[in-house]
Write a protein that holds these residues in place. Structure first.
Motif, short mmCIF file in Angstrom:
data_model
loop_
_atom_site.label_atom_id
_atom_site.label_comp_id
_atom_site.label_asym_id
_atom_site.label_seq_id
_atom_site.Cartn_x
_atom_site.Cartn_y
_atom_site.Cartn_z
N UNK A 44 0.75 -0.97 0.01
CA UNK A 44 -0.06 -0.08 -0.04
C UNK A 44 0.96 1.15 0.10
N UNK A 45 2.09 1.14 0.41
CA UNK A 45 2.79 2.24 0.44
C UNK A 45 3.70 2.57 -1.03
N UNK A 46 3.87 1.50 -1.54
CA UNK A 46 4.80 1.30 -2.54
C UNK A 46 3.96 1.48 -3.72
N UNK A 47 2.82 0.94 -3.80
CA UNK A 47 2.27 0.89 -5.30
C UNK A 47 1.77 2.28 -5.77
N UNK A 48 1.19 3.14 -4.71
CA UNK A 48 0.75 4.34 -5.15
C UNK A 48 1.95 5.35 -5.63
N UNK A 49 3.19 5.06 -5.34
CA UNK A 49 4.20 5.81 -5.86
C UNK A 49 4.56 5.19 -7.37
N UNK A 102 2.31 4.20 -9.23
CA UNK A 102 1.04 4.61 -9.80
C UNK A 102 1.37 6.06 -10.43
N UNK A 103 1.99 6.87 -9.53
CA UNK A 103 2.27 8.33 -9.94
C UNK A 103 3.38 8.28 -10.79
N UNK A 104 4.42 7.47 -10.58
CA UNK A 104 5.47 7.41 -11.55
C UNK A 104 4.92 7.20 -13.24
N UNK A 105 4.13 6.13 -13.11
CA UNK A 105 3.78 5.66 -14.42
C UNK A 105 3.05 6.90 -15.03
N UNK A 106 2.24 7.58 -14.43
CA UNK A 106 1.66 8.79 -14.90
C UNK A 106 2.70 10.06 -15.39
N UNK A 107 3.58 10.02 -14.56
CA UNK A 107 4.79 11.02 -14.80
C UNK A 107 5.34 10.77 -16.17
N UNK A 159 9.64 14.69 -8.42
CA UNK A 159 8.33 14.47 -8.48
C UNK A 159 7.99 13.42 -7.36
N UNK A 160 9.21 12.34 -7.49
CA UNK A 160 8.85 11.35 -6.24
C UNK A 160 9.29 11.77 -5.14
N UNK A 161 10.13 12.68 -4.80
CA UNK A 161 10.25 13.41 -3.53
C UNK A 161 9.03 14.01 -2.82
N UNK A 162 8.59 14.57 -3.79
CA UNK A 162 7.35 15.35 -3.50
C UNK A 162 6.23 14.34 -3.07
N UNK A 163 5.89 13.34 -3.93
CA UNK A 163 5.11 12.12 -3.36
C UNK A 163 5.35 11.54 -2.19
N UNK A 164 6.44 11.28 -2.02
CA UNK A 164 6.93 10.58 -0.76
C UNK A 164 6.56 11.45 0.52
N UNK A 165 6.85 12.79 0.15
CA UNK A 165 6.12 13.73 1.20
C UNK A 165 4.73 13.70 1.46
N UNK A 166 3.96 13.80 0.38
CA UNK A 166 2.62 14.10 0.39
C UNK A 166 1.94 12.45 1.01
#
Lengths: 138, 272
Positions: free
Chosen positions: A83-88, A90-95, B233-240
């Motif tokens: 649950x911690x890893x997958x949302x990251x 998910x975002x990376x894919x959209x980036x 962007x990954x840094x921002x996400x890990x913060x949020x």
């Protein structure tokens, strides 16, 4: 082309909940889409981002990760990592321009066969609407 | 600034096995372990170089010795993340911190040019701290880019990659002995600019919760790929998502290795 497009979906299913849920959906003869290629893993926490990325690289149009509900993990806290890893991811894919609907993390317990059928159907429909990943340019 | 640092290093040298810093000689500048009696006039602060990796190597090689290191804000942050992952021992390290100039901070979009010594057992900061610079404007603009624009942007950037692994080699947080980027299972060997950017995506995922925004990767990249846009962007996400800022607090454990009981996920209630 898109009229006949059948998406390829790779689904990582946790051995203890989601795979059993899929099994029960089959036993109960619930219609679930044949687009889904299940890969059984011992825990959804076993699914590394590399595995999801490789599925996309290898031609999957969508990737599904299903695990036990939080609190029901066979390994107590395996899915806490998920649950911690997958949302990251998910975002990376959209980036990098991969539509976020091509990846989904959800929870399906072994008793939730109808939920398995529903989640897979929803996901296949969502990816079908997006078209092939190769057409997006990746 | 340099004189102040040299003075502090000279004061501390008798009680340390040596101080890691850059040394400039006729043949060039390189990391060097200054020991008692060495010519401190050769100690220089430029260019930027990831000294934390050198500290880690020395501490592992000499498990009893106490070293010092001359560190910028980013070096100190890198050391914090390395300490959490057992790559350095802060108890055996004396941090001689110094502040980058405002121009340098602006160049790096650095939010914290001065080392934060809170939580460090032995540390000292030289120089007047300058204010943080505003973040990279590309990161803010990113939200307005469509998926197709993002894809076009990164496809163009990743196509330039010559897979020199320079970004990984320079990174103070890339210390794994078995690297996923060398595993043919994940990254195809002998293939330049493959259609799917496994190398960069795997690296970006691994940088989440580790990247301290030192920007060394972007600095060394021979293809000038703006890697830190992705890592920011990954840094921002890990913060949020996880309420974690890499390199900020030496006492905060890395969130990806914790259970939910130890650290909650922010804004993810719909998944629970």
């Amino acid at each position: 082309m898109t009229d006949t497009f059948e998406p390829k979906i790779v689904a990582f299913l946790c051995n203890w909940c989601s795979y059993a849920g899929a099994d029960n959906a089959g036993v109960a003869r619930m219609p679930s889409p044949a687009n889904v290629l299940p890969i059984r893993v011992m825990c959804s926490g076993r699914v590394s981002p590399e595995m999801v990325l490789r599925a996309f690289r290898s031609g999957a149009d969508g990737v599904l990760v299903l695990g036990c509900h939080i609190g029901d993990c066979h390994y107590i806290s395996g899915n806490h990592r998920t649950i911690k890893r997958m949302p990251l991811l998910h975002n990376l894919l959209s980036y990098v321009g991969i539509h976020p609907d091509r990846f989904r993390l959800d929870w399906v317990s072994s008793a939730e066969a109808p939920r398995f059928a529903q989640v897979t159907q929803e996901f296949v429909e969502a990816v079908r609407a997006l078209g092939p990943l190769a057409e997006d340019g990746w | 600034m340099r004189e102040q640092i040299c003075k502090l290093v000279a004061e501390k040298l008798p009680e340390l096995a040596g101080v890691v810093a850059l040394r400039q000689t006729a043949v060039g500048t390189a990391p060097y372990l200054f020991r008692e009696g060495d010519d401190l006039s050769q100690l220089v602060l430029e260019p930027r170089y990831p000294l934390p990796s050198v500290v880690s190597m020395l501490q592992k090689r000499y498990p009893e010795a106490r070293f010092g290191v001359v560190a910028r804000g980013c070096d100190a942050r890198a050391l914090v993340e390395m300490a959490k992952r057992n790559q350095i021992d802060p108890e055996r390290l004396y941090l001689v911190g110094f502040t980058c100039s405002a121009e340098q901070a602006a160049e790096c979009y650095c939010a914290a040019p001065a080392p934060d010594t809170a939580g460090w057992p032995q540390a000292m900061v030289v120089g007047v701290p300058v204010a943080g610079a505003p973040p990279n404007p590309l990161v803010a603009q990113y939200e307005e880019m469509s998926l197709a624009e993002r894809r076009a942007f990164w496809q163009q950037q990743f196509a330039k990659c010559i897979k020199c692994y320079g970004c990984r080699n320079i990174c103070p947080e890339c210390f794994c002995e078995a690297c996923a980027l060398e595993d043919p299972l994940w990254v195809e060997a002998g293939m330049l600019a493959p259609p799917f950017p496994m190398f960069h995506l795997v690296r970006a995922m691994h940088m989440a919760s580790r990247c301290v925004a030192c920007r060394q990767c972007e600095l060394v990249c021979p293809a000038h790929i703006p890697l830190t846009v992705l890592y920011d962007l990954m840094r921002r996400d890990i913060g949020e998502l996880l309420g974690y800022e890499p390199g900020a607090d030496i006492a905060a454990a890395p969130p990806l290795s914790l259970t939910l009981a130890d650290g909650m996920v922010h804004g993810q209630d719909q998944l629970l």
